[in-house]
Write a protein that holds these residues in place. Structure first.
Motif, PDB file in Angstrom:
ATOM      1  N   PRO A 105      48.601 -64.237  38.775  1.00 31.47           N
ATOM      2  CA  PRO A 105      49.241 -64.979  39.862  1.00 31.47           C
ATOM      3  C   PRO A 105      50.530 -65.652  39.408  1.00 31.47           C
ATOM      4  N   LYS A 106      51.437 -65.797  40.357  1.00 34.27           N
ATOM      5  CA  LYS A 106      52.719 -66.460  40.110  1.00 34.27           C
ATOM      6  C   LYS A 106      52.524 -67.975  40.144  1.00 34.27           C
ATOM      7  N   VAL A 107      53.324 -68.656  39.334  1.00 33.78           N
ATOM      8  CA  VAL A 107      53.193 -70.105  39.198  1.00 33.78           C
ATOM      9  C   VAL A 107      54.557 -70.755  39.357  1.00 33.78           C
ATOM     10  N   ASN A 108      54.581 -71.856  40.100  1.00 37.25           N
ATOM     11  CA  ASN A 108      55.759 -72.722  40.173  1.00 37.25           C
ATOM     12  C   ASN A 108      55.414 -74.001  39.424  1.00 37.25           C
ATOM     13  N   ILE A 109      56.328 -74.463  38.577  1.00 38.03           N
ATOM     14  CA  ILE A 109      56.137 -75.725  37.866  1.00 38.03           C
ATOM     15  C   ILE A 109      57.351 -76.591  38.150  1.00 38.03           C
ATOM     16  N   LYS A 110      57.073 -77.787  38.661  1.00 34.34           N
ATOM     17  CA  LYS A 110      58.139 -78.703  39.035  1.00 34.34           C
ATOM     18  C   LYS A 110      57.953 -80.005  38.261  1.00 34.34           C
ATOM     19  N   GLU A 111      59.050 -80.596  37.815  1.00 35.89           N
ATOM     20  CA  GLU A 111      58.981 -81.880  37.129  1.00 35.89           C
ATOM     21  C   GLU A 111      59.617 -82.943  38.003  1.00 35.89           C
ATOM     22  N   SER A 135      39.533 -60.723  37.423  1.00 41.93           N
ATOM     23  CA  SER A 135      39.658 -62.020  36.767  1.00 41.93           C
ATOM     24  C   SER A 135      41.080 -62.192  36.259  1.00 41.93           C
ATOM     25  N   PHE A 136      41.426 -63.430  35.972  1.00 39.49           N
ATOM     26  CA  PHE A 136      42.690 -63.722  35.305  1.00 39.49           C
ATOM     27  C   PHE A 136      42.529 -65.020  34.537  1.00 39.49           C
ATOM     28  N   LYS A 137      43.452 -65.254  33.621  1.00 40.00           N
ATOM     29  CA  LYS A 137      43.503 -66.517  32.887  1.00 40.00           C
ATOM     30  C   LYS A 137      44.955 -66.806  32.567  1.00 40.00           C
ATOM     31  N   ARG A 138      45.415 -67.980  32.954  1.00 38.02           N
ATOM     32  CA  ARG A 138      46.760 -68.437  32.620  1.00 38.02           C
ATOM     33  C   ARG A 138      46.604 -69.688  31.768  1.00 38.02           C
ATOM     34  N   THR A 139      47.396 -69.791  30.708  1.00 36.02           N
ATOM     35  CA  THR A 139      47.346 -70.972  29.847  1.00 36.02           C
ATOM     36  C   THR A 139      48.739 -71.564  29.718  1.00 36.02           C
ATOM     37  N   PHE A 140      48.790 -72.881  29.577  1.00 40.67           N
ATOM     38  CA  PHE A 140      50.043 -73.607  29.466  1.00 40.67           C
ATOM     39  C   PHE A 140      49.909 -74.674  28.395  1.00 40.67           C
ATOM     40  N   ASN A 141      50.880 -74.752  27.508  1.00 38.03           N
ATOM     41  CA  ASN A 141      50.926 -75.819  26.512  1.00 38.03           C
ATOM     42  C   ASN A 141      51.537 -77.042  27.179  1.00 38.03           C
ATOM     43  N   LEU A 142      50.786 -78.127  27.222  1.00 38.21           N
ATOM     44  CA  LEU A 142      51.271 -79.333  27.877  1.00 38.21           C
ATOM     45  C   LEU A 142      52.089 -80.179  26.913  1.00 38.21           C
ATOM     46  N   PRO A 143      53.139 -80.812  27.420  1.00 39.53           N
ATOM     47  CA  PRO A 143      53.895 -81.731  26.558  1.00 39.53           C
ATOM     48  C   PRO A 143      53.074 -82.979  26.275  1.00 39.53           C
ATOM     49  N   GLU A 144      53.404 -83.653  25.212  1.00 34.45           N
ATOM     50  CA  GLU A 144      52.700 -84.883  24.828  1.00 34.45           C
ATOM     51  C   GLU A 144      52.829 -85.962  25.892  1.00 34.45           C
ATOM     52  N   SER A 145      53.814 -85.864  26.745  1.00 32.92           N
ATOM     53  CA  SER A 145      54.063 -86.888  27.753  1.00 32.92           C
ATOM     54  C   SER A 145      53.053 -86.873  28.901  1.00 32.92           C
ATOM     55  N   VAL A 146      52.196 -85.853  28.999  1.00 28.70           N
ATOM     56  CA  VAL A 146      51.212 -85.768  30.088  1.00 28.70           C
ATOM     57  C   VAL A 146      50.026 -86.679  29.792  1.00 28.70           C
ATOM     58  N   ASP A 147      49.642 -87.461  30.803  1.00 31.25           N
ATOM     59  CA  ASP A 147      48.455 -88.315  30.711  1.00 31.25           C
ATOM     60  C   ASP A 147      47.256 -87.451  31.086  1.00 31.25           C
TER      61      ASP A 147
END
Length: 158
Positions: A52-58, A112-124
């Protein structure tokens, strides 16, 4: 030196010093990739979920992840966080049965699918939440207080 192949201006790699008719390299590749595949590959082999496609917004306060995955239920998802790696996965199993005159046809489906993301240290990571509405999985990844963008302020000169 007499074994060199003449290369015409059109770039074809046909040996003009030979009496044999060899196809050009580009014709060989075209033939290889354009021929019909065996029926096992041409059938409904890949009917599962694609990645699946993902949008990431900050924003100033958070990261927002939106993933388009229509046709699923929220219970189909598994969202985990392990060592600053966010994983979103699903397994969908389907079984249909059609009863007709003298036989039964059963069709199984699995995707099935699996998406992984490395989170920045700034995430609570204690405040992450997820919801699934109308085919969109939304994850809110709030930033730690010290990582939030502070508004501009005026500094008084003494």
């Amino acid at each position: 030196m007499s074994n060199l192949v003449n290369v015409p201006k059109n770039g074809s790699l046909v040996n003009t010093n030979s009496n044999q008719n060899f196809p050009s390299l580009s014709n060989w590749f075209d033939d290889l990739f354009n021929r019909d595949l065996p029926s096992v590959f041409a059938s409904n082999f890949n009917t599962g979920i694609t990645l699946p496609k993902v949008n990431i917004k900050e924003t100033a306060d958070a990261f927002i992840v939106e993933m388009a995955v229509p046709g699923l239920k929220k219970s189909d998802f598994c969202v985990t966080l392990d060592n600053q790696v966010l994983s979103i996965s699903t397994e969908a199993k389907a079984e249909t049965e059609h009863k007709e005159e003298n036989y039964i046809r059963r069709e199984f489906g699995y995707s099935s699918f699996k998406r992984t993301f490395n989170l920045p240290e700034s995430v609570d990571d204690d405040q992450i939440n997820a919801r699934y509405d109308h085919g969109i999985l939304n994850l809110l990844l709030p930033k730690k207080e010290e990582a939030k963008q502070k508004p501009a302020r005026s500094i008084k000169i003494s």
